[in-house]
Structures are given as C-alpha cells and as structure tokens.
Design a protein around this motif. Sequence first.
Motif, short mmCIF file in Angstrom:
data_model
loop_
_atom_site.label_atom_id
_atom_site.label_comp_id
_atom_site.label_asym_id
_atom_site.label_seq_id
_atom_site.Cartn_x
_atom_site.Cartn_y
_atom_site.Cartn_z
N ILE A 118 -12.71 6.74 -6.69
CA ILE A 118 -13.77 6.09 -5.92
C ILE A 118 -15.04 5.94 -6.75
O ILE A 118 -15.86 5.05 -6.50
CB ILE A 118 -14.04 6.90 -4.62
N THR B 201 -15.60 5.48 4.75
CA THR B 201 -16.87 6.21 4.71
C THR B 201 -17.82 5.57 3.71
O THR B 201 -19.04 5.48 3.95
CB THR B 201 -16.64 7.68 4.34
N ALA B 202 -17.27 5.11 2.57
CA ALA B 202 -18.10 4.52 1.52
C ALA B 202 -18.46 3.06 1.82
O ALA B 202 -19.19 2.44 1.04
CB ALA B 202 -17.37 4.59 0.19
N GLU C 8 -5.75 9.71 3.32
CA GLU C 8 -6.96 10.44 2.96
C GLU C 8 -7.92 9.54 2.20
O GLU C 8 -9.13 9.60 2.40
CB GLU C 8 -6.60 11.66 2.11
N VAL C 9 -7.39 8.70 1.31
CA VAL C 9 -8.24 7.80 0.53
C VAL C 9 -8.80 6.70 1.41
O VAL C 9 -9.95 6.28 1.24
CB VAL C 9 -7.47 7.22 -0.67
N ASP D 27 -4.45 7.93 -5.16
CA ASP D 27 -5.85 7.62 -5.42
C ASP D 27 -6.04 6.17 -5.85
O ASP D 27 -7.14 5.62 -5.73
CB ASP D 27 -6.40 8.56 -6.50
N GLN E 218 -9.72 7.00 4.38
CA GLN E 218 -10.87 7.61 5.06
C GLN E 218 -12.09 7.59 4.15
O GLN E 218 -13.21 7.29 4.59
CB GLN E 218 -10.53 9.04 5.46
N TRP E 219 -11.89 7.87 2.85
CA TRP E 219 -13.01 7.82 1.91
C TRP E 219 -13.55 6.39 1.80
O TRP E 219 -14.77 6.18 1.77
CB TRP E 219 -12.56 8.27 0.52
N GLU F 260 -8.23 12.15 -7.75
CA GLU F 260 -9.13 12.36 -6.61
C GLU F 260 -10.52 11.76 -6.77
O GLU F 260 -11.36 11.86 -5.86
CB GLU F 260 -9.28 13.87 -6.32
N ASP F 261 -10.80 11.09 -7.90
CA ASP F 261 -12.17 10.62 -8.09
C ASP F 261 -12.25 9.15 -8.47
O ASP F 261 -13.27 8.68 -8.98
CB ASP F 261 -12.89 11.46 -9.14
N ASN G 119 -7.81 3.10 -4.06
CA ASN G 119 -9.15 2.59 -4.34
C ASN G 119 -9.11 1.25 -5.07
O ASN G 119 -9.76 0.28 -4.66
CB ASN G 119 -9.93 3.60 -5.20
#
Length: 349
Positions: free
Chosen positions: A91, A222-223, A215-216, A114, A218-219, A88-89, A117
Amino acid sequence: MTVAVKYPAKAVPGDKVAVLSPSFAAPGFAPEVHEQAMERLARLTGLVPVEYPTTRQLGAAPRERARDLNAAFADPQIRAVLATIGGEDQITVVPHLDPEPVLADPKPFLGYSDNTNILNWLWTNGVAGYYGGSTQVQLGPGPAVDDVHARSLRAALLTGERLEVTEPGESEDLGKDWKDPAALTDYGDREPTEPWTWAGPARTVTGRTWGGCIEVLQWLLTAGRFPTDPAVLDGGVLLLESSEELIPAREFGLIVRSLGERGVLETVDAVMVARPPTSSFEVHPSSAERASKRAEQRDVAIETVQRYNPDAVVVVGVPFGHTRPQWILPHGGLVTVDGTEQRVWADYS
C-alpha cells in the motif's frame, strides 16, 4: 456505470517477462526456491524471466520497488510482470507508481495477496490483470507445478483461452519451510477438499471481476483507493479470499458487512469466495478443526452476502488465493458463474 477496461496483449514464446518483488523479496530469503521457479516458468511458457534490482533485495524501500515496477511497465521488451509473492506494505508502494506507461502499453500483471493493491490500482486505471500466480509459492516449491495452475498461467500469459475453473480435489495451506531442502521436492500436507457450496438463485452471471484478499480490501477502502460510486462494479463478480493470517470467521464476516454498507454487495451479481487457509507454521489445527473453520467462514460469507443482495449468485470454496493447487483468475476480466449448472468459467483473453 462501469469502468472501461483495457486487456493487455499476450506474450509469445521468447518474450521477456519481469519478475518483481513489490512487497516481500522472497527470492532474497530463499534463492533456491526462486531459481527453481524461474526454470519452471521458462520451461512452461517459453518466456524469458528478467529480474530487477529489488527482486532479491530484502528491505528495499517502497520508492525503490516502485521504481522497478515503473521501469518494467515502461520497457517495450517486457511483455508481462509477475510478482514473486505478497507481503504487507505494498500500500506504500502504489503512490509512487506512474500510470502513463501502463496506459500506453498495458501488460499482464500477475499476483495475489498484498498484490491486491497493484491489481486495484491497475483496475482503477482501466487495465485488467490476473489474481494469482506468485512465483515463489506456486512455481518454485514441490516436485512440479500443479496442472490447474500451469493451465491458467499459460492462458493468462500466452493463449487467452476460456477455461472452466475446476476442483483439483486436494489442497494444502502451506508447503515445506523454504529453508528445508525438501521444499524443492515435496508438496506440503495435502488433504481432500469439500465440494463447493452454492447459494442464491439458479441463474448464470457473466461479469468483470474485482476484489482479492479481504484484509487488503479493507486497507484499500480505508485509504480511499476505491471509486466513490460502487456502481462501477455494476453486474460484476466479486472475488473474496483470506490470507495466512487466519482471521476468524467473525472478522471475515464483519469486513464483508462493511462491503455491504459501502454498497459493493448490492451492486455485483455474483460473489466467489475462495477456500481459506486454516493452518500455518505456527497454528496446527486437527483435520476436524480445519473443516469446522472453513464451514464457519462459508456460512458467515453466504449469510452476509444474502442479507445485502439475495439475488446474487454465491459460490464458496473455489481454489484461488491462498491455497495450492491454485487457479489464477482474471481481475477486471470476465468470469462466468453459472448457478444453474454450478460451474465457473474464466475468460483469459
């Protein structure tokens, strides 16, 4: 406007491949499953797995995980990089990656969830990868590696074939608890799968893929880690799938809607939506409830895509992403979505 893509060279038996944990270090949590995965990887491919300091290191800092990725991409003896699992991290890892060795000597990278990314980072640097293939999930557990996974794994790493993506006829959302000795010998609870659902015009689309875990994605948006002009996806094939977080169909649809507002949906020529997981270790719906949840996501995906692009060929239920048996699919490579014959082909060259 499209992105120029480099296709990494294939490995040959005897080559070394890096096995890394860019997100969660699952091998440190369940080493027995990892060891079985490494044995099977070597047996299936003839390749030699090489671990790095953070492969089994739980809680390694993002910069440390990036250091291992950079080292693997820069080592001329390493001919591919495989992720053990998602997390989950990741990013927070990507800002520490160095594109120079990747561009100088592109290598296949395999991962999903994940790892969307890293695949997006490679894609924006013009290097194709493969969506799927986490060793801790598809190679280590159970009595054997699923046939469709083994074939697409060898195609991605070694042979570069063009394969038809077929339906294995059964699926599991998750396997046995890795701490249970049965995880090494038994599959999870499998059930028969539904036929894929097709929508849109009866035409054939061949295009480069982009996408991954919704979901990723979307991240990433956003980033700000997606090109400003969505025309880079012109004529492409969008891959969408959801994770074991089991987001509701409505949330899935809202994220797809955001992709539509971003201009992504109207740019691509085809959309592939995976068969979603509908249960977890904490959530145990009945068979009827699971089927209903899959139908809800299917319907909202088709309705939302067609609202923005009625000319897109859409297929829902393809076994990639968070499901097993799992097909590894090209990410940045070519996939053919045939709405006339209702078949899908993946080019692993």
